[in-house]
Every structure is written in structure tokens, then in C-alpha cells.
Design a protein around this motif. Structure first.
Motif, PDB file in Angstrom:
ATOM      1  N   PHE A 219       0.841  -1.192   0.000  1.00  0.00           N
ATOM      2  CA  PHE A 219       0.000   0.000   0.000  1.00  0.00           C
ATOM      3  C   PHE A 219       0.880   1.247   0.000  1.00  0.00           C
ATOM      4  O   PHE A 219       1.997   1.221   0.499  1.00  0.00           O
ATOM      5  CB  PHE A 219      -0.898   0.039   1.242  1.00  0.00           C
ATOM      6  CG  PHE A 219      -1.836  -1.130   1.319  1.00  0.00           C
ATOM      7  CD1 PHE A 219      -2.920  -1.213   0.463  1.00  0.00           C
ATOM      8  CD2 PHE A 219      -1.623  -2.149   2.238  1.00  0.00           C
ATOM      9  CE1 PHE A 219      -3.791  -2.294   0.529  1.00  0.00           C
ATOM     10  CE2 PHE A 219      -2.485  -3.232   2.305  1.00  0.00           C
ATOM     11  CZ  PHE A 219      -3.572  -3.310   1.443  1.00  0.00           C
ATOM     12  N   ALA A 220       0.324   2.329  -0.534  1.00  0.00           N
ATOM     13  CA  ALA A 220       1.115   3.551  -0.629  1.00  0.00           C
ATOM     14  C   ALA A 220       0.394   4.732   0.007  1.00  0.00           C
ATOM     15  O   ALA A 220      -0.231   5.523  -0.689  1.00  0.00           O
ATOM     16  CB  ALA A 220       1.421   3.840  -2.102  1.00  0.00           C
ATOM     17  N   PRO A 221       0.481   4.871   1.340  1.00  0.00           N
ATOM     18  CA  PRO A 221      -0.100   6.072   1.947  1.00  0.00           C
ATOM     19  C   PRO A 221       0.716   7.334   1.662  1.00  0.00           C
ATOM     20  O   PRO A 221       0.217   8.441   1.805  1.00  0.00           O
ATOM     21  CB  PRO A 221      -0.115   5.746   3.446  1.00  0.00           C
ATOM     22  CG  PRO A 221       0.903   4.676   3.648  1.00  0.00           C
ATOM     23  CD  PRO A 221       1.018   3.935   2.353  1.00  0.00           C
TER      24      PRO A 221
ATOM     25  N   VAL B  28       4.342 -11.386  12.021  1.00  0.00           N
ATOM     26  CA  VAL B  28       3.843 -10.137  11.434  1.00  0.00           C
ATOM     27  C   VAL B  28       5.000  -9.206  11.088  1.00  0.00           C
ATOM     28  O   VAL B  28       5.851  -8.922  11.927  1.00  0.00           O
ATOM     29  CB  VAL B  28       2.875  -9.433  12.425  1.00  0.00           C
ATOM     30  CG1 VAL B  28       2.555  -8.020  11.949  1.00  0.00           C
ATOM     31  CG2 VAL B  28       1.604 -10.245  12.591  1.00  0.00           C
ATOM     32  N   ARG B  29       5.065  -8.789   9.840  1.00  0.00           N
ATOM     33  CA  ARG B  29       6.124  -7.870   9.413  1.00  0.00           C
ATOM     34  C   ARG B  29       5.516  -6.686   8.665  1.00  0.00           C
ATOM     35  O   ARG B  29       4.609  -6.857   7.850  1.00  0.00           O
ATOM     36  CB  ARG B  29       7.108  -8.533   8.426  1.00  0.00           C
ATOM     37  CG  ARG B  29       7.798  -9.782   8.863  1.00  0.00           C
ATOM     38  CD  ARG B  29       8.683  -9.626  10.045  1.00  0.00           C
ATOM     39  NE  ARG B  29       9.874  -8.790   9.846  1.00  0.00           N
ATOM     40  CZ  ARG B  29      10.693  -8.470  10.853  1.00  0.00           C
ATOM     41  NH1 ARG B  29      10.434  -8.873  12.087  1.00  0.00           N
ATOM     42  NH2 ARG B  29      11.767  -7.738  10.619  1.00  0.00           N
ATOM     43  N   VAL B  30       6.046  -5.519   8.934  1.00  0.00           N
ATOM     44  CA  VAL B  30       5.673  -4.347   8.163  1.00  0.00           C
ATOM     45  C   VAL B  30       6.945  -3.813   7.496  1.00  0.00           C
ATOM     46  O   VAL B  30       7.901  -3.451   8.166  1.00  0.00           O
ATOM     47  CB  VAL B  30       5.042  -3.250   9.047  1.00  0.00           C
ATOM     48  CG1 VAL B  30       4.718  -2.010   8.221  1.00  0.00           C
ATOM     49  CG2 VAL B  30       3.780  -3.777   9.730  1.00  0.00           C
ATOM     50  N   ALA B  31       6.976  -3.843   6.186  1.00  0.00           N
ATOM     51  CA  ALA B  31       8.116  -3.294   5.464  1.00  0.00           C
ATOM     52  C   ALA B  31       7.797  -1.839   5.136  1.00  0.00           C
ATOM     53  O   ALA B  31       6.694  -1.526   4.688  1.00  0.00           O
ATOM     54  CB  ALA B  31       8.366  -4.091   4.192  1.00  0.00           C
TER      55      ALA B  31
ATOM     56  N   VAL C 234       2.849  -6.649   5.231  1.00  0.00           N
ATOM     57  CA  VAL C 234       2.457  -5.544   4.352  1.00  0.00           C
ATOM     58  C   VAL C 234       3.683  -4.703   4.067  1.00  0.00           C
ATOM     59  O   VAL C 234       4.648  -4.671   4.839  1.00  0.00           O
ATOM     60  CB  VAL C 234       1.393  -4.581   4.944  1.00  0.00           C
ATOM     61  CG1 VAL C 234       0.018  -5.139   4.823  1.00  0.00           C
ATOM     62  CG2 VAL C 234       1.739  -4.166   6.350  1.00  0.00           C
ATOM     63  N   LYS C 235       3.636  -4.040   2.933  1.00  0.00           N
ATOM     64  CA  LYS C 235       4.695  -3.104   2.593  1.00  0.00           C
ATOM     65  C   LYS C 235       4.054  -1.738   2.409  1.00  0.00           C
ATOM     66  O   LYS C 235       3.022  -1.618   1.758  1.00  0.00           O
ATOM     67  CB  LYS C 235       5.374  -3.549   1.302  1.00  0.00           C
ATOM     68  CG  LYS C 235       6.552  -2.682   0.924  1.00  0.00           C
ATOM     69  CD  LYS C 235       7.345  -3.312  -0.194  1.00  0.00           C
ATOM     70  CE  LYS C 235       8.643  -2.555  -0.402  1.00  0.00           C
ATOM     71  NZ  LYS C 235       9.466  -3.163  -1.424  1.00  0.00           N
TER      72      LYS C 235
ATOM     73  N   GLY D 217       9.594  -5.886  14.293  1.00  0.00           N
ATOM     74  CA  GLY D 217       8.540  -6.180  13.331  1.00  0.00           C
ATOM     75  C   GLY D 217       8.548  -5.284  12.110  1.00  0.00           C
ATOM     76  O   GLY D 217       7.699  -5.406  11.241  1.00  0.00           O
ATOM     77  N   VAL D 218       9.495  -4.336  12.055  1.00  0.00           N
ATOM     78  CA  VAL D 218       9.513  -3.388  10.935  1.00  0.00           C
ATOM     79  C   VAL D 218      10.826  -3.510  10.158  1.00  0.00           C
ATOM     80  O   VAL D 218      11.896  -3.590  10.752  1.00  0.00           O
ATOM     81  CB  VAL D 218       9.349  -1.933  11.445  1.00  0.00           C
ATOM     82  CG1 VAL D 218       9.482  -0.939  10.306  1.00  0.00           C
ATOM     83  CG2 VAL D 218       8.006  -1.762  12.136  1.00  0.00           C
ATOM     84  N   ASP D 219      10.731  -3.563   8.848  1.00  0.00           N
ATOM     85  CA  ASP D 219      11.937  -3.509   8.001  1.00  0.00           C
ATOM     86  C   ASP D 219      11.925  -2.179   7.276  1.00  0.00           C
ATOM     87  O   ASP D 219      11.102  -1.953   6.401  1.00  0.00           O
ATOM     88  CB  ASP D 219      11.926  -4.636   6.969  1.00  0.00           C
ATOM     89  CG  ASP D 219      11.794  -5.994   7.633  1.00  0.00           C
ATOM     90  OD1 ASP D 219      12.594  -6.282   8.532  1.00  0.00           O
ATOM     91  OD2 ASP D 219      10.864  -6.747   7.267  1.00  0.00           O
ATOM     92  N   LEU D 220      12.852  -1.323   7.669  1.00  0.00           N
ATOM     93  CA  LEU D 220      12.881   0.026   7.102  1.00  0.00           C
ATOM     94  C   LEU D 220      13.928   0.078   5.996  1.00  0.00           C
ATOM     95  O   LEU D 220      15.061  -0.348   6.180  1.00  0.00           O
ATOM     96  CB  LEU D 220      13.240   1.008   8.237  1.00  0.00           C
ATOM     97  CG  LEU D 220      13.282   2.484   7.920  1.00  0.00           C
ATOM     98  CD1 LEU D 220      11.935   3.003   7.449  1.00  0.00           C
ATOM     99  CD2 LEU D 220      13.723   3.273   9.168  1.00  0.00           C
TER     100      LEU D 220
END
Ligand code: SF4
Lengths: 228, 621
Positions: free
Chosen positions: B368-370, B447-450, B405-406, B490-493
Motif C-alpha cells: 500500500f502507498a499512503p 507479522v512484518r511491516v516493510a 504488508v509493505k 517487526g519493521v523492516d525500514l
């Protein structure tokens, strides 16, 4: 439900000998789909085609009789299947023969362990006799260690070379016929053997092309037979 | 012209280079029309595996090969090991199909996919033995042309091309080739040929346009020589279905990027994001009908043997019939392990529903692209997505079984403050929280958020074309700030390289002075700049310095609304009045609706270019 196991013999020739094994796998899977053969798919989250390949060929090595088993969910006349596959394949990666084999036959990758190679060597003024004696010298060592991608593998030559190499002249070079027993832990590459045979200082000959003529299945009793 | 294959010289090199399948040809679908009298070669300015799947080139390849007596081939930039071998052996850049040197073709057409490929254009021309600059080419050289998204500000590379096609080339390339063949038949010399071509709609011939200077030597616009048009207006196809070539796309052997059947389901996107160049230059929206899409997907899968199809466009889930298309495809592809994919999703439950339709068990990850972290800034850029939309969407996705999600976000957008940067941290935190709470306790660990963060680069032909890009040190500072506020666990920046964005910024809005810089950088060894391990910013800084060009003055300068812009003689059809109005609305945080849902908002594309929004049905808001 039982699958129909269609064994297909194909060639990897011309410039397409530069394809990697993975590229050949993808290309043939796509040819099966283009040919609209009723291929079976695996169960599970990401279903894919049921297909099993014989021993891999390295980049740059051609093959005259390579094998793959395609599992079909419905019977198609082998001639018809072959015809459709040929029409769906580029000439240099085209099937040449197809026939059903029993499901209990062992998997190609494990069973097809004997490879017939033809290696063409080029070298200024190189004679048959020189190649023959170079090969005899290296075989007499009994063992050969080969470095590939940073790893060293040691081959037991009497085991890896079940037949004596045969050297002959042909137009434009010298041809070496080799029979190699392939193993689960890696297989002796003909070019590695020949490179080791020639004196690295003078390099009297270089491998121009390598072709695998056929691969055979070796039974527990030591009998060799063609997969097709 | 005689064209001889260099294959016998090429073949021995293939045992010495990486990945020889880049150079083989003979793929399924490759066309061999060696007997055609007019020969064109389409060049992608990067390696085979990056360029092979380029949809624009695939379409043009098919269109050109359908013209009687015209043959089109493909060429890519050989990787550095291969180009070194070729130079050592004196082998020029060749086209794949015939292995003939590309300098012996009638037409050499480059696509300009992104700015960081510019040095590769020179690498290709040099390897081909074609003079780098259009001005140095003679009657025996091919015409070298370009097209693609970067053609909307062609000035930095204008000196290297005889002509540039602006906008959609589906029809323009046919007109171009017809005019060129007529010029060849009439025996016209190179200059006379270019004068003819300059009169083909959408064709820009840089040599017929001069840069004007004001009293201080400053840039004062570009003026056209007669009979070239003062403004070159983009070409646009009114109905995508109409001249669709029926031939099968090329199916690579090599594992290339986007190795699947690509089916364009619509063109254009009018959501109106103010930073987005694609959204402005590909207007208006034109959908292909569900019947046509389904029919062509089935035919494309049958002829290629692919096991995956991607429904491509800028916003495929906006297609008014997307649900029908996906349901029909799913029904017809239920056996055989063929999958359907969507490149990007709308940030709403409908987007997730569509993703569920195609996922069939395998749920690799959703994108998704916020774009921005706060509502205020999302209003500035006209990204009509609320935090609530995003969180509801994420909840739905994780409830449905997705675990990753990315998120695409940007820093450096106009009016951005540190609060907005911190807002990204809060947004990521909220997404992570929502994702975890929607996931069964025993699965929460996966759960991962990229989070992928790029630096905003203002682009020509957008409402932000006058805005300054934030300077390099400010990028670094905001990245630091962001790093400190984004949760770790949980986040890959990941970041877009700040120096690359800075260069992109200079090329996106620079003028003809950049041609010398590009050439100097290439002579200094720059090529494959889009490859992280090949990119060296020092080569570029040295090149700017030696040419006396200040990249910061191009990228980070605020422009006044009335000042002449280097791309002022190129029109996307969207009026400058609309762009400046949109800029005003941006600064006051006023949203503008999407004309494919809510009626015309007056960008002026439709009337002026004789096209109109083409929908298969009502769109779902
Ligand atoms: S002219 Fe109106 S309808 Fe056409 S693309 Fe622009 S805003 Fe949309």
C-alpha cells in the motif's frame, strides 16, 4: 488418482547450450503448457507442474539425449504429445522422443548416473597421441581435485571413469569420448578433467565444445540401460 | 545497407562471461525478419534481465513487426564483463535477432525508463560505434530516437537524439516509420529527413529548437525553427483495444524481472496525486473492456506458456470491471496452477477483497502507498486516503491471513515539517498494532511491516514542478529523525539512496547543459548507475564540477510561476493553468476529486487532444 508418466527425451543444442539448468527447466515447463498437455499439478498452497528432470547440464554444455518426466492427469497418445511439444519448442531445445514409463521406475535424477560425453578439443598442431598420453597421465594419478565456485571436490577417477577414454581425430580438431559416472555429491566435468590433463604452462589444447551424447541408468547389478 | 551477423565472433566470448543467456536470442516469440528492407532496433538502456519485460518495448516490437517489410529487433546494454570482451575483440553492439551491428540499422530507438540509465545510452552508442551526439552523425548513421516517461523532459539527453517521441508511441511510431521510409525513398539527406519528421505529431527534433537567453545569459525558453511546431504535444491513443497487435510476446529463457504475462488493463490514472508524474502525463483514463482483457489473457497464456499473469496499469483495482475480470479469470484458470497478480492495491477494503480473489491460498504480502504520515500532508499531495482507511484495510488483510504488508512513503514533500516525519513513525506504529491485533496470538511473531521510504523528487508536468527538492543534508537529517521514530521490532525500514534522488532531481528538471555532465560522467566510468554496487556519486560530482553546472541550483531552487521552464515546449496536454491551480490547492490542503469517478476537474487533456475518459462501467468510489 494415478498419473501418466510421460518420459520425454530432448536436445539442448546450438546456442541454447548456453542456458543454465534452471533456464532449461523453465523453458520446458512453458513448452508443456504451450503444448496444452494435461499436466498434473502438485497439491498445496502454490500448486505447480509435476515434472522431474534428469541430471543437470552445465551452462555451455550441449545435450543430445536429455530426459524429463512429465506427469499427465490424462492419457495422450505419445506421438501426439511429442508432436505438440515439438511445435511448442524452439528448435535447439526440442523434444525428440516420448513414451510412457511405469510409475515405479526410479526418478531420473537419482537413477541416470552414467553420462557419455564428446569433447572437442582445439590446439595448434595437437596430435591424437598427445591427448591420449595427457589423459593417461592424469588418470594414473587416481584422484583429481577440482575447484568450483570456491569449493574443492575430490574425485576418485577409477570410479568416476568407468570406461577408458577414447581419443580420435575429426575435422577441425580432436574428439575425446568420455564415460563419466555421476554422483549425488557432484559429478566430474569433462572440461575439468581435460584442463587438468594439459600442462597449464603450455596449454597445448583447449576445450571447444562439450556434448553429452546420452545418459544411462545403472542398475544395482551394474547393468546400464537407456532411460528410453 | 549490408548487415552481417557478428555471431561467430560473439559465441566464443560466451564461455567467459556471466549469464550468457542475456545474449542468445531464440526465445519463444522472438521475430526474425531478416529480409525486411527497413530495419529498426529497440534498445533498453540496461541489461537484458531488467529490460526484457518492458511492456512498452514489447508492444512496439509487436507493432513494428506487423508492418509490411519492416523488421524490428531488440538490444540491451551488455554487462561490464561482456562489454569489456567485446571492446577487446572489436565487436560492436549487436541486435539480438540477427546479431547484426545496430549501427547498420535504419532506426535505433531507446526507451527512457528512468534518469539513472542516461549514462547507459552513451555506453550503448559508444559500443555500437555510433557518434554520441546527433550533431556528429552523418548520412550513413542510423536515426537515433527516444521515447518513454523521461521524454517529457527530454532536454538533458536531447543532444544525443535525432528525434524524441513524446507520449504514447503505439501510433506515433507507425507514423514515424512511414515518414522515414518515404524520406529514404525520396533520397532526402539527414537534415531534410529530420525536417519531415518534425512535422509528425508528437515528434520532437531537438536540433530544430534553439535555447534563448535573456540579457544576463539566463535561460529564456526554447524557440522552434520553421516548420517545427513551437510546442510538441504528446501523442495519446484514444482506444487501447483498437490497434492491439495480436502476436505473442517474447518469452525469455533467463529469469528476468516481471517474468510473467503482463496484460495492460487500462492506461492513465486520474486520482490526481500531485507529486505523481505518471498520473499527469498518461491522462485520461482509458479502460479496456472485461471481455477484451479476459480474451487476451487466455490467448496470451496459451501462446507463452506462462503460469502467471499480471494485470498491469497505474491503478488496476480502479478498473470499473476489475471484480468481473478477476472472477472470470479465476474460473477459467482454476486448474493448471496459473496465478493472477495485481501490481498495486487501493487502500480500502475493496483492494483487499480483490487481493483475496487472486491470492488463492498464497498470501505473500500486500503493498500500500499512503505516501505521507499525516492527514495534513496527505491533503497537500491529494492522496485521498485517511489513517482510518489504511488501518481498516490492514486489519482486513491480516484477518484474511496476510502476515506482511509493505508501505510506500516519502520524505521531503512540499510543506513537510518534522511533525510530518514523526507522523510516519506514528502511522507505522499504528499499522503494526492493527496488524498484530488482527492476527491470532500464536502467529503474531510472523507479522512484518516493510517500510520503504523514498525522497520526493519534483517532476516536470506536475503541480509540484516549481517546488524545490530538499537539499542532501536535509534528506540525511530527516532520515535520521525518521529512523529514531519508526518502531524497530517487526519493521523492516529501507531507504532510497539520498544521492541517487538528488541526481534524479537534477535530471528531472534540468536543461540541455546536462548533456555535457552526462557525457563527462560516462567518460569518467559511470554506467549502470541504477545498480547500487556500480553507482559512485563521486564520478557525478566530479562531472558536474568539471562542466561548471551546479546540480543543487537545478534540484533545490524554488521556481517562480511565470518563469520559462526547460520543458516548456513539451506538452502533456495538461494545462499549466491546471497545474498552478492544483499547486494553490495543495498549499491550502484542498483535495481535488478523481475525474473518473466524479466528473471533469478541468485539466484540459480531453478537449485539446481529442480523447476522452473511457470506462467499461461505473467506477467504485
Ligand atoms: S480533461 Fe477533465 S475528464 Fe479529461 S482527464 Fe482532465 S480532468 Fe479528467
Amino acid at each position: 488418482m494415478r498419473d501418466f508418466r510421460l518420459r520425454v527425451c530432448y536436445r539442448k543444442a546450438g546456442r541454447l547450450r548456453f542456458l543454465s539448468h534452471l533456464e532449461v527447466v523453465h523453458a520446458l515447463e512453458r513448452a508443456v503448457r504451450r503444448a496444452k498437455l494435461p499436466y498434473s499439478v502438485t497439491k498445496g498452497f502454490s500448486p505447480h507442474m509435476k515434472i522431474a528432470f534428469g541430471p543437470a547440464l552445465p551452462v555451455g554444455t550441449a545435450g543430445e539425449r536429455e530426459y524429463v518426466d512429465v506427469f499427465l492427469s490424462g492419457y495422450t497418445e505419445p506421438e501426439e504429445a511429442l508432436h505438440r511439444l515439438v511445435k511448442a519448442s524452439p528448435e535447439d531445445l526440442a523434444p525428440v522422443e516420448a513414451r510412457y514409463v511405469a510409475e515405479r521406475e526410479p526418478a531420473l535424477a537419482a537413477a541416470a548416473t552414467i553420462a557419455y560425453y564428446e569433447v572437442r578439443i582445439e590446439g595448434e598442431g595437437l596430435t591424437e597421441q598427445e591427448v591420449r598420453s595427457a589423459l593417461e597421465r592424469v588418470v594414473a594419478r587416481g584422484e583429481l581435485s577440482v575447484e568450483h565456485k570456491g569449493k574443492t571436490k575430490v574425485f576418485d577417477l577409477p570410479h568416476s571413469l568407468p570406461k577408458e577414454p577414447c581419443v580420435r581425430s575429426s575435422s577441425g580438431g580432436i574428439v575425446v569420448e568420455l564415460v563419466v559416472r555421476m554422483g549425488q555429491q557432484g559429478s566430474l566435468r569433462p572440461d575439468a578433467l581435460l584442463t587438468a590433463a594439459f600442462d597449464p604452462a603450455t596449454r597445448p589444447g583447449v576445450v571447444a565444445t562439450t556434448t553429452r551424447r546420452d545418459t544411462l541408468i545403472e542398475s544395482d547389478e551394474g547393468v546400464w540401460s537407456r532411460p528410453l | 545497407m549490408t548487415r552481417t551477423s557478428v555471431w561467430p565472433q560473439v559465441e566464443p566470448l560466451l564461455t567467459r562471461v556471466e549469464r550468457p543467456s542475456r545474449y542468445l536470442d531464440r526465445e519463444w516469440g522472438a521475430r526474425h525478419r531478416d529480409d525486411a528492407s527497413y530495419r529498426a532496433v529497440l534498445v533498453y538502456p540496461d541489461t537484458y534481465e531488467i529490460g526484457q519485460a518492458n511492456q512498452a518495448l514489447q508492444i512496439l516490437y509487436a507493432i513494428l513487426n506487423e508492418i509490411d517489410d519492416v523488421g524490428a529487433e531488440r538490444a540491451y546494454v551488455p554487462w561490464i564483463d561482456m562489454s569489456a570482451e567485446m571492446r577487446a575483440e572489436g565487436i560492436p553492439l549487436f541486435a539480438l535477432e540477427s546479431a547484426a551491428p545496430i549501427r547498420d540499422f535504419d532506426l535505433v530507438g531507446f526507451t527512457l525508463p528512468y534518469e539513472m540509465t542516461y549514462t547507459n545510452i552513451l555506453e550503448a552508442l559508444d559500443l555500437a560505434g555510433i557518434p554520441l551526439r546527433a550533431a556528429e552523425r552523418g548520412d550513413s548513421d542510423p536515426l537515433v530516437i527516444a521515447g518513454g516517461p523521461c521524454a517529457f523532459n527530454p532536454e538533458p539527453v536531447a543532444a544525443f537524439f535525432d528525434a524524441v517521441v513524446i507520449g504514447e508511441a503505439d501510433e506515433a511510431i507507425v507514423d514515424f516509420v512511414r515518414t522515414h521510409r518515404a524520406a529514404i525513398a525520396a533520397g532526402l539527406d539527414r537534415n531534410a529527413t529530420l525536417v519531415e519528421l518534425a512535422q509528425v505529431a508528437g515528434v520532437y527534433v531537438p536540433s530544430l529548437y534553439d535555447v534563448c537567453r535573456d540579457a544576463d545569459g539566463g535561460f529564456a525558453g526554447v524557440s522552434a525553427e520553421d516548420p517545427a511546431p513551437a510546442v510538441v504535444v504528446k501523442r495519446v491513443v484514444s482506444d487501447l483495444g483498437e490497434q492491439r497487435p495480436s502476436s505473442c510476446p517474447v518469452v525469455p529463457f533467463m529469469d528476468v524481472v516481471h517474468d510473467r504475462l503482463a496484460m495492460e488493463v487500462l492506461r492513465g490514472c486520474t486520482r490526481g496525486c500531485r507529486f505523481c508524474q505518471a498520473g499527469m502525463i498518461y491522462r485520461p483514463v482509458r479502460e479496456r473492456s472485461a471481455d477484451e482483457v479476459v480474451r487476451e489473457v487466455m490467448a496470451g497464456l496459451a501462446c507463452t506458456g506462462y503460469d502467471e499473469v499480471s494485470l498491469t496499469s497505474l491503478s488496476s483495482t480502479d478498473h470499473s470491471q476489475i471484480e468481473e475480470i478477476l472472477r472470470r479469470l479465476k474460473r477459467r484458470l482454476s486448474e493448471g496452477g496459473v496465478s493472477v497478480s495485481l501490481p498495486s492495491l487501493r487502500v480500502d477494503s475493496f483492494g483487499v477483497d480483490m487481493a483475496r480473489l487472486v491470492a488463492a491460498g498464497k498470501k505473500s504480502g500486500l503493498t500500500f502507498a499512503p505516501e505521507a504520515g499525516t492527514q495534513r500532508l496527505r491533503d497537500v499531495i491529494n492522496k485521498n486516503v485517511t489513517e482510518e482507511d489504511l488501518l481498516t484495510t490492514v486489519r482486513r488483510a491480516f484477518e484474511a491471513g496476510w502476515r506482511r504488508v509493505k508501505l510506500y512513503l516519502m520524505i521531503g514533500l512540499p510543506t513537510e515539517t518534522d511533525d510530518d516525519v514523526r507522523g510516519i513513525g506514528d502511522l507505522v506504529q499504528a499499522v503494526l498494532g492493527e496488524a498484530r491485533s488482527a492476527t491470532p496470538a500464536d502467529a503474531r511473531g510472523s507479522v512484518r511491516v516493510a517500510v520503504s521510504v523514498s525522497t520526493f523528487v519534483p517532476k516536470a508536468h506536475t503541480p509540484f514542478q516549481w517546488e524545490p527538492q530538499i537539499p542532501l543534508d536535509e534528506v540525511v537529517r530527516r532520515q535520521e529523525l525518521l529512523r529514531s521514530v519508526v518502531p524497530r521490532k517487526g519493521v523492516d525500514l529501507s531507504w532510497h539512496d539520498a544521492e541517487v534522488s538528488f541526481l534524479e532531481g537534477a535530471f528531472a528538471r534540468g536543461g540541455r547543459e546536462l548533456a555535457d555532465v552526462i557525457e563527462a560522467a560516462w567518460r569518467g566510468g559511470a554506467r549502470f548507475d541504477a545498480w547500487t554496487e556500480q553507482f559512485d556519486p563521486r564520478r557525478w560530482l566530479g562531472a558536474f564540477e568539471s562542466c561548471g553546472v551546479d546540480p543543487a541550483a537545478i534540484a533545490s531552487r524554488m521556481r517562480t510561476l511565470g518563469e520559462p521552464l526547460p520543458w516548456g515546449h513539451i506538452s502533456s496536454g495538461v494545462s499549466q493553468a491546471y497545474l498552478s491551480r492544483e499547486r494553490e490547492r495543495a498549499l491550502t490542503g484542498t483535495p481535488t476529486p478523481d475525474c473518473s469517478f466524479d466528473g471533469c476537474t478541468g485539466c484540459d487533456v480531453c478537449g485539446d487532444l481529442g480523447v476522452t475518459v473511457l470506462l467499461g462501467g461505473d467506477r467504485r468510489a
